[in-house]
Design a protein around this motif. Structure first.
Motif, PDB file in Angstrom:
ATOM      1  N   ALA A  68       0.822  -1.204   0.000  1.00  0.00           N
ATOM      2  CA  ALA A  68       0.000   0.000   0.000  1.00  0.00           C
ATOM      3  C   ALA A  68       0.862   1.262   0.000  1.00  0.00           C
ATOM      4  O   ALA A  68       0.544   2.256  -0.641  1.00  0.00           O
ATOM      5  CB  ALA A  68      -0.927  -0.019   1.226  1.00  0.00           C
ATOM      6  N   LYS A  69       2.008   1.168   0.758  1.00  0.00           N
ATOM      7  CA  LYS A  69       2.929   2.327   0.746  1.00  0.00           C
ATOM      8  C   LYS A  69       3.464   2.567  -0.657  1.00  0.00           C
ATOM      9  O   LYS A  69       3.538   3.702  -1.131  1.00  0.00           O
ATOM     10  CB  LYS A  69       4.073   2.065   1.711  1.00  0.00           C
ATOM     11  CG  LYS A  69       3.682   2.087   3.172  1.00  0.00           C
ATOM     12  CD  LYS A  69       4.902   1.816   4.054  1.00  0.00           C
ATOM     13  CE  LYS A  69       4.504   1.794   5.533  1.00  0.00           C
ATOM     14  NZ  LYS A  69       5.678   1.496   6.405  1.00  0.00           N
ATOM     15  N   SER A  70       3.848   1.455  -1.332  1.00  0.00           N
ATOM     16  CA  SER A  70       4.357   1.594  -2.699  1.00  0.00           C
ATOM     17  C   SER A  70       3.270   2.143  -3.626  1.00  0.00           C
ATOM     18  O   SER A  70       3.533   2.996  -4.487  1.00  0.00           O
ATOM     19  CB  SER A  70       4.847   0.238  -3.211  1.00  0.00           C
ATOM     20  OG  SER A  70       5.891  -0.267  -2.379  1.00  0.00           O
ATOM     21  N   LEU A  71       2.028   1.635  -3.433  1.00  0.00           N
ATOM     22  CA  LEU A  71       0.911   2.110  -4.274  1.00  0.00           C
ATOM     23  C   LEU A  71       0.674   3.596  -4.037  1.00  0.00           C
ATOM     24  O   LEU A  71       0.443   4.362  -4.985  1.00  0.00           O
ATOM     25  CB  LEU A  71      -0.347   1.302  -3.956  1.00  0.00           C
ATOM     26  CG  LEU A  71      -1.617   1.735  -4.694  1.00  0.00           C
ATOM     27  CD1 LEU A  71      -1.435   1.559  -6.200  1.00  0.00           C
ATOM     28  CD2 LEU A  71      -2.822   0.911  -4.210  1.00  0.00           C
ATOM     29  N   ASN A  72       0.743   4.012  -2.770  1.00  0.00           N
ATOM     30  CA  ASN A  72       0.526   5.419  -2.450  1.00  0.00           C
ATOM     31  C   ASN A  72       1.587   6.292  -3.104  1.00  0.00           C
ATOM     32  O   ASN A  72       1.299   7.334  -3.695  1.00  0.00           O
ATOM     33  CB  ASN A  72       0.546   5.586  -0.931  1.00  0.00           C
ATOM     34  CG  ASN A  72       0.141   6.992  -0.500  1.00  0.00           C
ATOM     35  OD1 ASN A  72      -0.487   7.726  -1.266  1.00  0.00           O
ATOM     36  ND2 ASN A  72       0.479   7.375   0.708  1.00  0.00           N
ATOM     37  N   ALA A  73       2.886   5.809  -2.990  1.00  0.00           N
ATOM     38  CA  ALA A  73       3.967   6.588  -3.607  1.00  0.00           C
ATOM     39  C   ALA A  73       3.815   6.632  -5.116  1.00  0.00           C
ATOM     40  O   ALA A  73       4.026   7.671  -5.756  1.00  0.00           O
ATOM     41  CB  ALA A  73       5.321   5.951  -3.231  1.00  0.00           C
ATOM     42  N   GLY A  74       3.381   5.469  -5.731  1.00  0.00           N
ATOM     43  CA  GLY A  74       3.204   5.436  -7.190  1.00  0.00           C
ATOM     44  C   GLY A  74       2.073   6.354  -7.629  1.00  0.00           C
ATOM     45  O   GLY A  74       2.178   7.014  -8.669  1.00  0.00           O
ATOM     46  N   SER A  75       0.989   6.387  -6.828  1.00  0.00           N
ATOM     47  CA  SER A  75      -0.127   7.250  -7.222  1.00  0.00           C
ATOM     48  C   SER A  75       0.276   8.718  -7.166  1.00  0.00           C
ATOM     49  O   SER A  75      -0.127   9.527  -8.014  1.00  0.00           O
ATOM     50  CB  SER A  75      -1.322   6.985  -6.298  1.00  0.00           C
ATOM     51  OG  SER A  75      -0.980   7.315  -4.936  1.00  0.00           O
ATOM     52  N   LYS A  76       1.127   9.047  -6.174  1.00  0.00           N
ATOM     53  CA  LYS A  76       1.602  10.436  -6.097  1.00  0.00           C
ATOM     54  C   LYS A  76       2.483  10.771  -7.291  1.00  0.00           C
ATOM     55  O   LYS A  76       2.391  11.852  -7.880  1.00  0.00           O
ATOM     56  CB  LYS A  76       2.339  10.661  -4.800  1.00  0.00           C
ATOM     57  CG  LYS A  76       1.441  10.611  -3.568  1.00  0.00           C
ATOM     58  CD  LYS A  76       2.245  10.805  -2.291  1.00  0.00           C
ATOM     59  CE  LYS A  76       1.333  10.758  -1.060  1.00  0.00           C
ATOM     60  NZ  LYS A  76       2.091  10.927   0.211  1.00  0.00           N
ATOM     61  N   GLN A  77       3.371   9.792  -7.654  1.00  0.00           N
ATOM     62  CA  GLN A  77       4.222  10.030  -8.840  1.00  0.00           C
ATOM     63  C   GLN A  77       3.368  10.127 -10.092  1.00  0.00           C
ATOM     64  O   GLN A  77       3.651  10.935 -10.992  1.00  0.00           O
ATOM     65  CB  GLN A  77       5.218   8.877  -8.977  1.00  0.00           C
ATOM     66  CG  GLN A  77       6.261   8.833  -7.850  1.00  0.00           C
ATOM     67  CD  GLN A  77       7.203   7.652  -7.985  1.00  0.00           C
ATOM     68  OE1 GLN A  77       7.018   6.832  -8.884  1.00  0.00           O
ATOM     69  NE2 GLN A  77       8.168   7.575  -7.067  1.00  0.00           N
ATOM     70  N   LEU A  78       2.269   9.306 -10.171  1.00  0.00           N
ATOM     71  CA  LEU A  78       1.375   9.367 -11.338  1.00  0.00           C
ATOM     72  C   LEU A  78       0.716  10.725 -11.417  1.00  0.00           C
ATOM     73  O   LEU A  78       0.613  11.333 -12.493  1.00  0.00           O
ATOM     74  CB  LEU A  78       0.333   8.246 -11.237  1.00  0.00           C
ATOM     75  CG  LEU A  78      -0.732   8.224 -12.338  1.00  0.00           C
ATOM     76  CD1 LEU A  78      -0.070   7.982 -13.690  1.00  0.00           C
ATOM     77  CD2 LEU A  78      -1.758   7.128 -12.045  1.00  0.00           C
ATOM     78  N   ALA A  79       0.271  11.250 -10.262  1.00  0.00           N
ATOM     79  CA  ALA A  79      -0.376  12.564 -10.260  1.00  0.00           C
ATOM     80  C   ALA A  79       0.585  13.646 -10.707  1.00  0.00           C
ATOM     81  O   ALA A  79       0.224  14.533 -11.489  1.00  0.00           O
ATOM     82  CB  ALA A  79      -0.907  12.866  -8.848  1.00  0.00           C
ATOM     83  N   ALA A  80       1.855  13.512 -10.198  1.00  0.00           N
ATOM     84  CA  ALA A  80       2.850  14.510 -10.610  1.00  0.00           C
ATOM     85  C   ALA A  80       3.118  14.417 -12.100  1.00  0.00           C
ATOM     86  O   ALA A  80       3.259  15.432 -12.794  1.00  0.00           O
ATOM     87  CB  ALA A  80       4.144  14.290  -9.815  1.00  0.00           C
ATOM     88  N   GLY A  81       3.185  13.156 -12.646  1.00  0.00           N
ATOM     89  CA  GLY A  81       3.416  12.980 -14.083  1.00  0.00           C
ATOM     90  C   GLY A  81       2.266  13.549 -14.904  1.00  0.00           C
ATOM     91  O   GLY A  81       2.481  14.139 -15.969  1.00  0.00           O
ATOM     92  N   ILE A  82       1.045  13.333 -14.419  1.00  0.00           N
ATOM     93  CA  ILE A  82      -0.118  13.863 -15.174  1.00  0.00           C
ATOM     94  C   ILE A  82      -0.106  15.383 -15.159  1.00  0.00           C
ATOM     95  O   ILE A  82      -0.460  16.038 -16.152  1.00  0.00           O
ATOM     96  CB  ILE A  82      -1.421  13.288 -14.572  1.00  0.00           C
ATOM     97  CG1 ILE A  82      -1.482  11.783 -14.858  1.00  0.00           C
ATOM     98  CG2 ILE A  82      -2.636  14.001 -15.116  1.00  0.00           C
ATOM     99  CD1 ILE A  82      -2.650  11.078 -14.194  1.00  0.00           C
TER     100      ILE A  82
END
Length: 784
Positions: A415-429
């Motif tokens: 879940a921590k990895s998913l949370n970090a990935g979602s934040k990186q996805l938001a930054a990429g978008i």
């Protein structure tokens, strides 16, 4: 007095016991055997050199030298026959080799066939030394090989003298011939002096005429210099004209060729500009479509940005829930673990209770027959079995809870990895949306630029049309200019060639006149030097005639005599002045072998005489010490006296002072005796071994044979620590050098050694009880 009484009893006991008295008597002659026999054997080995067989082979064929026969090998053999240095055997080469193989000869001396012929090459451009072949049989006897090497050096010296005498006689004969030639040379020098006078007069006239020639050549050279300068300037201008016209013609030709390429390029560029214009129209349409597409991308990325933010918020909530699940699963695993441990204890207690009831029933048959007891035993067994199953189930639940806790931790990490990935996805978008906005702006700018570029391309096409027409006209004029440039280059080359020839001629003329001027000046100078040299030649030839006459007179006075020839052959002789001369080997080795004999004699004494016991019953420790010491001291004095008498009167040893020689011999023998007495008294049999080791070290470090500097460095440190060093050195002083101060110093050091070891012996007797009966029997057995 009691000590002397004990000593007297021991002596009487020894005299009455032949087994003890005879060995004591024999031991007294040990130093005589060592020093006397060894020294006698090596007393003067060089005195019997004439008994050493040596093979001599003469293969020399002789040679002619200055019209005389030279037989150096034969002369060598005759010289050897006159001497008795060795037992010479004049044999063939085969006999010499066979004798060396059979150890019949200790060495062989071979004179090669070309011995004399090589001796005559002294005055050649590449002289070759004559050789004598020396073949020692070193394996048969090394010292004989060393002695032979020294003898061969003496033989070489004698042969060299004979060859030098032959050279000297030839040189002196040549001096007589030179005397007559010098007289004739004197007469010729007088005639040379007359000719030099006439040469001097001619040189004076030549010098005057050459001065006139030098003056005219100088004036001619001054007149040619302006002409040469003008021609040189003309040639430089023609050369520059040739270079410039050639460069111009070449440049015009290159320009014409380049113009043709430029015209073709202009045509190509004109056609390309038309194509460019058509392509720009198509590009303008595409740019407009691109601007519409980027606008759609901006709108879609904005929607995607909103969704990514929702995903990031959900991932945060998921991570928080999973962390709570991890804590709950951990608590559950801990509780189940405690419950499992308690169930295991209950199962063990139930099992023990069941086993106890069964044992009680078995021990009491009446209780076993009671139905209630039977039910109780059966119930206890059932409880034990059930509690065991409960414990097993509890363990399984505990394991499952642990697995659940581990899985919850892994889900939390995911879940921590998913949370970090979602934040990186938001930054990429977010970055994608910003890029889409920039791309849309750029697309608008591109469409505007395409419009401007299309208008410029239309103007470029019109310009290329005008440039093409101008290039055609320029090409025509450039062809005419190139033709004119080629003609100008040809004319410049012809002008430069003419002026070069003119300049070369002017240079040769100037150089010739300059050379003429220099040559005439040098001739004038040379004529002056010739005049001076002629004067010197006239004076020198007169002096030469006088000196040659004197030389002829002096060389005529040189008379060849045998004494003069011998002086030339051997101009230097060696006069040997020996300091503290030693007449023979025996005298030189006496200090070494006498010290060795006294030490070995003392060592043998300890084998035949008891070291600790006395024949007198009830003898005290000190009395036993005095008895043993007086016994060994007396034997040492007798050994020293016998050895000194044999060396002095049997071998005829010459010493500087006989009384001091006897004294030093006594002190040396006592020192060695008391040292060995102390070692054997303290250590018994190992003490004799120590004495032998001590003897070995003394033989190698006392400098009795080879100088101290020639032994290994680690042995040199032992030299001042051992007594034989001082005995050998003291004997040398009293026998050969007469340095009594050094002798007294060495005697004092030996006395210190003697007193010190005697004190050690006394300490042993004063500190030790009487030896055990076994020790006494051991000494008695050895003495027998």
């Amino acid at each position: 007095m009691k000590s002397l009484s004990v000593f007297a009893k021991d002596m009487r006991a020894a005299f009455r016991n032949p087994k003890l008295f005879i060995p004591m008597l024999v031991v007294l002659f040990i130093p005589v055997l060592y020093s006397g026999l060894f020294l006698k054997a090596f007393w003067d080995p060089y005195g019997k050199m004439n008994e050493l067989p040596v093979a001599v082979v003469n293969q020399d064929k002789g040679a002619q030298y200055e019209g005389k026969q030279l037989d150096a090998g034969k002369d060598l053999v005759e010289e050897l026959k006159k001497t008795d240095g060795f037992q010479w055997n004049f044999v063939s080469r085969e006999e010499a080799e066979a004798g060396l193989d059979d150890n019949k000869y200790y060495m062989a001396i071979i004179v090669p066939e070309d011995f004399s012929s090589k001796a005559t090459t002294l005055l050649d451009e590449h002289p070759t030394p004559a050789q004598i072949v020396f073949e020692p049989n070193a394996g048969y006897n090394f010292l004989s090989a060393q002695i032979g090497t020294t003898a061969v050096k003496d033989i070489r010296t004698k042969v060299s003298e004979k060859v030098t005498e032959a050279y000297t006689e030839s040189v002196l004969d040549k001096i007589s011939e030179i005397s007559g030639g010098l007289g004739e040379a004197g007469s010729g020098a007088s005639k040379l002096a007359d000719g030099a006078g006439k040469l001097d007069e001619g040189a004076a006239k030549l010098h005057d005429n050459l001065l006139v020639l030098t003056d005219g050549a100088g004036k001619l050279l001054d007149g040619v210099q302006p002409l040469t300068k003008g021609v040189s300037d003309l040639n430089n201008g023609a050369a520059q004209l040739k270079t410039g016209s050639g460069t111009l013609a070449s440049g015009l030709q290159q320009l014409s060729a380049a113009h043709k390429q430029l015209a073709a390029g202009v045509n190509s560029a004109s056609a390309g500009s038309k194509k460019l214009n058509a392509g720009l129209q198509q590009s303008l349409t595409g740019a407009q479509k691109l601007q519409a597409g980027t606008q759609s991308a901006v709108e879609g990325s904005a929607k995607l940005q909103t969704g990514a933010q929702s995903v990031a918020a959900g991932a945060d909530k998921l991570a928080t829930g999973l962390n709570s699940a991890v804590e709950g699963s951990g608590q559950l695993a801990t509780g189940l673990k405690a419950s499992s441990d308690g169930s295991a204890k209950v199962a063990d207690a139930a099992k023990s209770l069941s086993q106890g009831l069964q044992a009680l029933a078995q021990s009491n048959p009446q209780l076993a027959a009671d139905p209630n007891v039977q039910k109780l035993v059966a119930g206890a067994a059932a409880v034990a079995q059930g509690s065991a199953q409960v414990s097993q189930s509890q363990q399984q639940l505990s394991a499952g809870a642990a697995a659940l806790h581990s899985g919850s931790q892994q889900l939390a990490e995911g879940a921590k990895s998913l949370n970090a990935g979602s934040k990186q996805l938001a930054a990429g978008i977010d970055s994608l949306h910003s890029g889409a906005v920039q791309l849309n702006t750029g697309a608008g700018q591109l469409a505007q630029g395409q419009k401007q570029l299309s208008a410029g391309a239309s103007e470029l096409t019109a310009g290329f049309t005008k440039l093409n027409a101008g290039m055609t006209q320029f090409g025509t004029k450039l062809g005419e200019a190139a033709a004119g440039g080629s003609k100008l280059a040809q004319g410049g080359a012809a002008l430069e060639a003419g002026t070069s020839k003119l300049l070369s001629g002017a240079g040769q003329l100037s150089g010739g006149i300059s050379s003429l001027a220099d040559g005439s000046q040098k001739l004038a100078d040379g004529a002056g030097e010739l005049k001076t040299g002629a004067d010197q030649l006239k004076d020198g030839s007169k002096e030469l005639a006088t000196k040659l006459g004197d030389a002829a007179t002096q060389t005529a006075n040189v008379k060849k005599t045998d004494e003069m020839v011998s002086m030339f052959a051997e101009p230097v002789q060696v006069e040997t002045k020996t300091l503290n001369a030693v007449p023979n080997y025996g005298t030189g080795f006496t200090p070494y072998f006498l010290s060795l004999g006294l030490f070995v004699g003392a060592l043998i004494c300890t084998i035949v005489v008891p070291m600790r016991e006395s024949e007198a019953e009830g003898a005290t420790r000190f009395n036993r010490f005095m008895s043993r010491t007086l016994t060994f001291t007396g034997m040492s004095l007798i050994q020293s006296l016998l050895a000194a008498l044999i060396v002095l009167y049997g071998l005829k040893l010459e010493v500087h002072s006989k009384p001091l020689f006897f004294l030093f011999t006594f002190v040396t023998g006592l020192t060695f005796m008391w040292i060995i007495q102390a070692l054997v008294t303290w250590l018994d049999q190992p003490g004799r071994f120590v004495a032998i080791v001590l003897l070995i070290f003394q033989l190698t470090t006392s400098a009795g044979t080879f100088p101290l500097e020639l032994i290994p460095n680690w042995m040199k440190g032992l030299n001042p620590l051992l007594p034989m060093t001082y005995s050998v050195r003291g004997f040398k002083s009293v026998i050969s050098t007469g340095d009594y101060s050094a002798m007294w110093s060495d005697l004092g050091i030996l006395a210190i050694f003697a007193v010190g070891f005697l004190a050690l012996t006394l300490i042993y007797f004063l500190t030790r009880n009487r030896d055990t009966q076994a020790g006494v029997k051991s000494e008695q057995v050895m003495n027998v």
